[in-house]
Design a protein around this motif. Structure first.
Motif, short mmCIF file in Angstrom:
data_model
loop_
_atom_site.label_atom_id
_atom_site.label_comp_id
_atom_site.label_asym_id
_atom_site.label_seq_id
_atom_site.Cartn_x
_atom_site.Cartn_y
_atom_site.Cartn_z
N UNK A 161 37.33 -14.09 -0.19
CA UNK A 161 37.97 -14.85 0.84
C UNK A 161 39.02 -14.03 0.95
N UNK A 162 39.91 -13.49 0.14
CA UNK A 162 41.21 -13.10 0.29
C UNK A 162 40.86 -11.51 1.13
N UNK A 163 39.81 -11.09 0.52
CA UNK A 163 39.41 -9.77 1.11
C UNK A 163 39.21 -9.95 2.49
N UNK A 164 38.42 -10.89 2.79
CA UNK A 164 38.04 -11.24 4.33
C UNK A 164 39.25 -11.42 5.30
N UNK A 165 40.22 -12.14 4.53
CA UNK A 165 41.36 -12.77 5.16
C UNK A 165 42.36 -11.51 5.55
N UNK A 166 42.27 -10.56 4.39
CA UNK A 166 43.03 -9.21 4.82
C UNK A 166 42.48 -8.40 5.90
N UNK A 167 41.00 -8.47 5.95
CA UNK A 167 40.48 -7.64 7.04
C UNK A 167 40.76 -8.29 8.50
N UNK A 168 40.57 -9.65 8.39
CA UNK A 168 40.96 -10.34 10.07
C UNK A 168 42.58 -10.17 10.31
N UNK A 169 43.34 -10.15 9.13
CA UNK A 169 44.87 -9.94 9.61
C UNK A 169 44.88 -8.37 10.14
N UNK A 170 44.13 -7.42 9.55
CA UNK A 170 43.94 -6.15 10.17
C UNK A 170 43.64 -6.06 11.42
N UNK A 171 42.65 -6.71 11.70
CA UNK A 171 41.97 -6.77 13.08
C UNK A 171 43.00 -7.52 14.01
N UNK A 172 43.75 -8.52 13.58
CA UNK A 172 44.62 -9.33 14.52
C UNK A 172 45.74 -8.45 14.89
N UNK A 173 46.09 -7.69 13.98
CA UNK A 173 47.45 -6.51 14.08
C UNK A 173 46.74 -5.57 15.19
N UNK A 174 45.24 -5.16 14.67
CA UNK A 174 44.86 -3.97 15.86
C UNK A 174 44.64 -4.62 17.33
N UNK A 175 44.34 -5.92 17.23
CA UNK A 175 44.10 -6.24 18.80
C UNK A 175 45.24 -6.48 19.25
N UNK A 176 46.70 -6.52 18.87
CA UNK A 176 47.71 -6.91 19.23
C UNK A 176 48.17 -5.51 19.92
N UNK A 177 47.47 -4.45 19.61
CA UNK A 177 48.03 -3.26 20.52
C UNK A 177 48.70 -2.24 19.59
N UNK A 178 49.45 -1.41 20.06
CA UNK A 178 49.97 -0.37 19.47
C UNK A 178 51.31 -0.43 18.57
N UNK A 179 51.74 -1.80 18.54
CA UNK A 179 53.06 -1.97 18.05
C UNK A 179 52.92 -1.50 16.52
N UNK A 180 52.10 -1.69 15.70
CA UNK A 180 52.00 -1.63 14.44
C UNK A 180 51.47 -0.16 13.62
N UNK A 181 51.48 0.76 15.04
CA UNK A 181 51.02 2.23 14.57
C UNK A 181 52.43 2.82 14.34
N UNK A 182 52.37 3.36 13.12
CA UNK A 182 53.62 4.17 12.67
C UNK A 182 53.27 5.48 12.86
N UNK A 183 53.79 6.01 14.26
CA UNK A 183 53.28 7.34 14.38
C UNK A 183 54.35 8.59 13.72
N UNK A 184 53.73 9.48 13.17
CA UNK A 184 54.46 10.58 12.44
C UNK A 184 53.35 11.72 12.76
N UNK A 185 53.96 13.03 12.65
CA UNK A 185 53.22 14.16 12.45
C UNK A 185 52.69 14.40 11.25
#
Lengths: 466, 224
Positions: A280-304
């Motif tokens: 369950x914990x793993x699934x919740x972690x997955x779901x959180x990842x997707x929630x962050x993903x669906x939120x858009x670009x905000x959590x992408x830490x871009x670098x070279x």
């Protein structure tokens, strides 16, 4: 004005415009036309008076008035006077005698008041042998006045009629043109009221702006509906996935509380509770990842990022993990491939792909990971000789919670490849998959290569170092 | 290094988070005092930035509750200019430092660095192990006198390892300090990071410094 429907606004505006144009046209026509008619009438009078001279002769000591000289010609009454103003010939309508209305050479005058008014024109000339003669022409103005009155009456009828016809016409055109907009509004209203996203405006084929607007709305509704459906599917899949471990936990706890006697049984129950809770914990972690993903670009830490280095690390790690299954991981990685992106996400993307091909690979099989630069892109390919994916599934493997074989649900949730797709797309790239059941699969990703990047010299690519 | 910011002013909170993130910390933020204990229970933080005036539960109450549970996380209090009383009672309640609002962000980050340094019993911002030097202020790494180019997260992992030199750190602990969220598969990603770190710095002459402890995690230490 703001509260009126557009249709009415158009009609009002159009009618006003037309009334203005028609009035202006009539005004010009009347004023110019009146002058023209008046001057034509006056010309007639002057010509008649001037021509009469030819019909008067002096012969044998007496004035001779030719037969051609009429008292009344072209509506003009002619009269001839001597120098003293005595009537020699003709008639004088309206009592316009020289005593009342003195003779005046070549002057156009208006006598009397409407409706009985006249143009008066006198001409003085020297008759050979006789002396001074006066000819007076009198013409009633009445004729021209009545013509204008008739024209004005006609205008009074035609002008409002034109405006009414124009208003009706513009109403028809405007309501015809605005009907599709009404339909767009009605469709939106229906969707708002009923929440049925499957409704469409469906105006059909057309080339004008409104048709293209309606088509744009339909496409937007299409997308919205797809997004809502996906969201709904995701929520229901996630709930379903969570229900299984929860029911196992509940039944294990009930068993531990009521049925289990020995310490071993309690331990076993606790162990399976722990396992399910971890899941369950793993699934919740997955779901959180997707929630962050669906939120858009905000959590992408871009670098070279030097993708070649990352790929090498991922390949080595995967080779170690695949050793248990006796699967070899071969890597063919081009050096110095630089991209702009989130390092952790990129590692995760490549790891998920390699993990996937190891998971579905055959015992003793091989996975080949290649990374190369190509026309401003970086292409990564993971080729395995595992079980493969059937054609009916290949298009769906990027969908969340989709599992090719639902019964073989031991490990994953069907979220690994969707995460790969999300990461690639969030970096401006894409994914693809090809497979032949029984022979193996090829999963590929493409990322935009960073332009103008200075060749990155990492310690690992120094000469003499591994 | 993972930091929790408890500040009820949304704008100030967002600014602090942005500044800290730009310094490569992983940052969580909450806006209410009564939410802070939940955050502290869920993750291990390297430092806490705590406003005194908070809705729900005051900053001082949060601090007292932490210290009562023997939570030694370094705490930086944010206080108003004219509240000597707050500062005194804050320090007495267990705060490690305070900063008066309004403050300069550079001072905030310097104080955070100092707090973390105290938390790991270090004398300065520069850490060494054998011929490896990690300068956390300048974010510079040298091995045997040669510069080692690391990415931001590679540096963060190495910094965490060297601050805890000799202590075995589980993958979960490392993940928790590097990312302000956890997800499935993080342990594999940490393995990849460690692999890349080793390739960049251990491949040089000199002893191997990052060791794998089977079933436990990783440790940075000199010798075997």
């Amino acid at each position: 004005m703001k509260k009126l429907p557009i249709k009415i606004k158009i009609v009002i505006l159009f009618s006003m415009l037309m009334a203005a144009v028609v009035s202006a046209a009539l005004f010009v026509l009347l004023s110019v036309g009146e002058q023209m008619v008046v001057s034509a009438t006056q010309n007639d009078l002057m010509n008649t008076v001037a021509e009469s001279r030819a019909d008067i002769e002096y012969e044998h000591g007496a004035l001779d008035f030719d037969d051609d000289l009429k008292y009344y010609e072209n509506g003009v009454s002619l009269s001839v006077y001597n120098e003293a103003g005595q009537l020699l010939y003709g008639r004088q309508p309206g009592g316009l005698t020289p005593s009342e209305w003195p003779l005046s050479h070549a002057e156009m005058r208006v006598a009397g008041a409407p409706p009985r008014s006249y143009y008066v024109y006198d001409m003085e000339y020297l008759q050979d042998g006789y002396g001074v003669l006066w000819v007076r022409g009198v013409l009633p103005t009445e004729g021209t006045d009545t013509a204008f009155a008739a024209l004005m009456r006609l205008a009074a009828v035609i002008l409002p009629l034109l405006i009414v016809v124009g208003a009706a016409g513009s109403y028809l055109v405007a309501s015809g043109a605005l009907r599709p907009i009404r339909r767009i509004a009605d469709t939106a209203e229906e969707i708002t009221a009923g929440g049925d996203l499957s409704k469409r405006i469906a105006l059909g084929d057309g080339k004008d702006e409104i048709y293209s607007l309606a088509a744009t709305f339909d496409r937007m509704l299409e997308r919205l509906q797809a997004a809502f459906d996906k969201e709904h599917q995701f929520t229901s899949d996630a709930s379903h996935e969570l229900r299984t471990p929860v029911s196992v936990i509940i039944s294990q706890c009930e068993y531990a509380l009521d049925g289990a006697d020995s310490r071993e049984e309690l331990r076993a129950a606790a162990k399976s509770v722990l396992e399910e809770a971890r899941r369950m914990s793993a699934l919740i972690a997955h779901l959180l990842s997707f929630a962050r993903a669906d939120k858009g670009d905000a959590d992408i830490h871009r670098e070279t990022v030097n993708l070649s280095e990352l790929a090498r690390g991922v390949a080595e790690q995967a080779a170690e993990a695949a050793a248990d299954k006796k699967i070899t991981v071969e890597a063919a990685i081009e050096d110095g491939l630089i991209v702009s992106g989130d390092e952790t996400l990129l590692i995760r993307m490549m790891w998920n792909l390699l993990e996937n091909s190891v998971k579905y690979g055959r015992q003793g099989g091989a996975a080949k990971f290649s990374l190369r630069g190509e026309n401003g892109s970086v292409i990564g390919e993971i080729r395995d000789n595992g079980v493969g994916v059937a054609a009916e599934h290949i298009g769906k493997i990027w969908e969340r919670f989709y599992r090719v074989d639902a019964s073989r649900s031991g490990g994953g949730f069907g979220l690994g490849l969707p995460m790969v797709k999300y990461i690639a797309e969030a970096h401006g790239g894409g994914v693809s998959a090809q497979s032949e059941p029984g022979a193996g699969s090829v999963f590929a990703f493409r990322l935009p290569r960073k332009k103008d990047s200075v060749p990155f010299i990492s310690p690992s690519s120094w000469p003499g170092k591994l | 290094m993972r930091i929790l910011v408890v500040e009820d002013n949304v704008r100030l909170s967002a600014l602090i988070v942005k500044k800290l993130k730009s310094e490569n910390y992983s940052v969580d933020a909450c806006l209410r005092g009564d939410e802070a204990p939940d955050y502290l229970a869920c993750a291990e933080y390297d430092a806490l930035i705590l406003d005194v005036m908070l809705p729900g539960l005051s900053g001082l109450d949060v601090l007292r509750a932490m210290r009562a549970k023997h939570d030694k996380t370094p705490v930086l209090l944010l206080t108003a200019r004219d509240s000597v009383g707050d500062r005194v009672s804050g320090l007495d309640a267990g705060a490690d430092d305070y900063l008066v609002k309004p403050f300069a962000f550079d001072e905030l980050t310097a104080r955070v660095r100092a707090l973390i340094r105290r938390g790991t019993n270090a004398a300065g911002n520069v850490f060494t192990a054998a011929d490896l030097t990690v300068d956390c202020g300048a974010r510079k790494v040298t091995r045997g006198g040669r510069d080692v180019g690391l990415s931001a997260r590679e540096f963060a992992i190495l910094e965490y390892l060297i601050r805890n030199k000799g202590i075995v750190l589980s993958r979960r602990t490392i993940g928790g300090h590097i990312w302000n969220y956890d997800y499935e598969g993080a342990s594999n990603i940490i393995d990849v990071y460690i692999r890349n770190l080793r390739r960049k710095m251990d491949s040089a002459e000199g002893p191997k410094l990052i060791h794998t402890v089977r079933g436990a995690g990783y440790v940075l230490r000199e010798g075997v």
